[in-house]
Motif scaffolding. Sequence first.
Motif, PDB file in Angstrom:
ATOM      1  N   ALA A 212      37.580  37.652  42.426  1.00 13.62           N
ATOM      2  CA  ALA A 212      37.411  36.128  43.399  1.00 13.62           C
ATOM      3  C   ALA A 212      35.884  36.719  44.133  1.00 13.62           C
ATOM      4  CB  ALA A 212      38.305  35.648  44.387  1.00 13.62           C
TER       5      ALA A 212
ATOM      6  N   ARG B  70      37.716  26.897  35.808  1.00 12.54           N
ATOM      7  CA  ARG B  70      38.406  26.498  36.583  1.00 12.54           C
ATOM      8  C   ARG B  70      38.842  26.475  38.306  1.00 12.54           C
ATOM      9  NH1 ARG B  70      40.471  22.261  34.266  1.00 12.54           N
ATOM     10  NH2 ARG B  70      41.300  22.258  31.983  1.00 12.54           N
ATOM     11  N   ALA B  71      38.800  28.187  38.213  1.00  7.49           N
ATOM     12  CA  ALA B  71      39.112  27.935  40.064  1.00  7.49           C
ATOM     13  C   ALA B  71      37.701  28.699  40.449  1.00  7.49           C
ATOM     14  CB  ALA B  71      39.410  29.804  39.745  1.00  7.49           C
ATOM     15  N   PHE B  72      36.216  28.771  39.468  1.00  4.91           N
ATOM     16  CA  PHE B  72      35.413  28.945  40.303  1.00  4.91           C
ATOM     17  C   PHE B  72      34.183  28.211  39.283  1.00  4.91           C
ATOM     18  CE2 PHE B  72      37.761  32.809  40.129  1.00  4.91           C
ATOM     19  CZ  PHE B  72      37.845  33.818  41.211  1.00  4.91           C
ATOM     20  N   GLU B  73      33.561  26.885  39.962  1.00  7.27           N
ATOM     21  CA  GLU B  73      33.123  26.328  39.838  1.00  7.27           C
ATOM     22  C   GLU B  73      31.688  26.238  39.088  1.00  7.27           C
ATOM     23  OE1 GLU B  73      33.473  22.449  41.902  1.00  7.27           O
ATOM     24  OE2 GLU B  73      35.498  22.505  41.679  1.00  7.27           O
TER      25      GLU B  73
ATOM     26  N   GLY C   3      41.433  29.308  33.457  1.00  4.63           N
ATOM     27  CA  GLY C   3      41.273  30.394  34.751  1.00  4.63           C
ATOM     28  C   GLY C   3      40.465  30.200  35.765  1.00  4.63           C
ATOM     29  N   VAL C   4      39.571  31.032  34.934  1.00  6.33           N
ATOM     30  CA  VAL C   4      38.756  31.538  36.095  1.00  6.33           C
ATOM     31  C   VAL C   4      37.390  30.532  36.053  1.00  6.33           C
ATOM     32  CG1 VAL C   4      35.967  33.107  36.113  1.00  6.33           C
ATOM     33  CG2 VAL C   4      38.686  33.848  35.424  1.00  6.33           C
TER      34      VAL C   4
ATOM     35  N   GLN D 199      46.708  35.163  38.267  1.00  5.60           N
ATOM     36  CA  GLN D 199      45.876  34.389  39.112  1.00  5.60           C
ATOM     37  C   GLN D 199      46.057  36.193  40.197  1.00  5.60           C
ATOM     38  OE1 GLN D 199      46.318  31.551  40.856  1.00  5.60           O
ATOM     39  NE2 GLN D 199      44.723  33.461  42.884  1.00  5.60           N
TER      40      GLN D 199
ATOM     41  N   LEU E  74      42.531  36.356  39.102  1.00  7.11           N
ATOM     42  CA  LEU E  74      41.518  35.794  39.695  1.00  7.11           C
ATOM     43  C   LEU E  74      41.462  36.639  40.881  1.00  7.11           C
ATOM     44  CD1 LEU E  74      42.928  32.170  38.852  1.00  7.11           C
ATOM     45  CD2 LEU E  74      40.473  33.201  37.564  1.00  7.11           C
ATOM     46  N   ASP E  75      41.907  36.605  41.675  1.00  7.91           N
ATOM     47  CA  ASP E  75      41.794  36.732  43.277  1.00  7.91           C
ATOM     48  C   ASP E  75      41.534  38.804  43.323  1.00  7.91           C
ATOM     49  OD1 ASP E  75      43.786  35.190  43.842  1.00  7.91           O
ATOM     50  OD2 ASP E  75      46.163  36.374  44.132  1.00  7.91           O
TER      51      ASP E  75
END
Length: 332
Positions: free
Chosen positions: A24, A50-53, A47-48, A17, A20-21
């Motif tokens: 971002a 999924r978080a940034f489509e 993770g990347v 996390q 990702l933060d």
Amino acid sequence: MEQHDDAAGRHTPVLLQRCLDLLAPALAAPGAVMVDSTLGMGGHTEGVLRAFEHVRVVGIDRDPQALALAGRRLAVFGDRFTGVHAVYDEIRDVLDDLGIASVQGVLMDLGVSSLQLDEADRGFAYAQDAPLDMRMDPTRGPTAADVLNTYDERDIARVLRVYGEERFAPRIAREVVRRRAADPWRRTGELVDLVRACIPAATRKTGGHPAKRTFQALRIEVNGELAALERALPASVEALAVGGRIVVEAYQSLEDRLVKRALAAGATSSAPPDLPVEPETHTPYLRLLTRGAEEADEAELARNPRAQSVRLRAAERTRPTPDHLRTTRRAA
């Protein structure tokens, strides 16, 4: 070698996390591309994605088995993921081959991967008897056994002292050479026994497993890890577009020292200190995003004990690297 296809079940990415933060703001750009320079089993990349489509990830790894496992794990993302068999200091060549001029993010999760530690036959773990291999790419290069059987005593001591910070390096090296005269080195268990015998009992009571430093040193030597990292850091910065961000997770002091030095160099003015006005060509081209190195908190350690020694640093590119400071070729 036993094969495991459940990469997600075997690997918990460290400080996901937080990574990702930090990434971002850069990955929010339309058409953003990130390079996962140390793909491993694909936890950070998943993770990347999924978080940034809208983000595309290029995953680099020198380990063919890791690439295969991560590829199956990430197949659901289609052409948003591209896996490449390479070492991370080849980042510019990898991007050139893919027709990518610059990227918005670079993530580097250094050190030995969960896959390599968990596969006993790879020889990375001192807790299991296995062949003395330790190659991250098992298709090429010398093994740890080759190092122990061919290096002279002085070079073995140097490897253990410099890469393992091992106090008893000369004693261990002397015993390695003496014993190989009768029988070549083949197994990790034999090496663990030798190291334990060479380190005084009082010293073995602290500092973890007595063979930890020797195994770290051999792994670094076999894979040329620090030399590759020293090349990869400036190459990765040069691959970043302005506004792009680099996040690096290191797990031992030698790695973290190189990361700290590379990022600090970009975040520091190159002008002589006595100049009354700083020329624009000497202003920093990186902005540090972390205050020193960040460590895992108690919650992270409870989820993932392998985060125990992590040191995370990050920076943002604020402008192109001035010509007089560039050590690698810039993006096309």
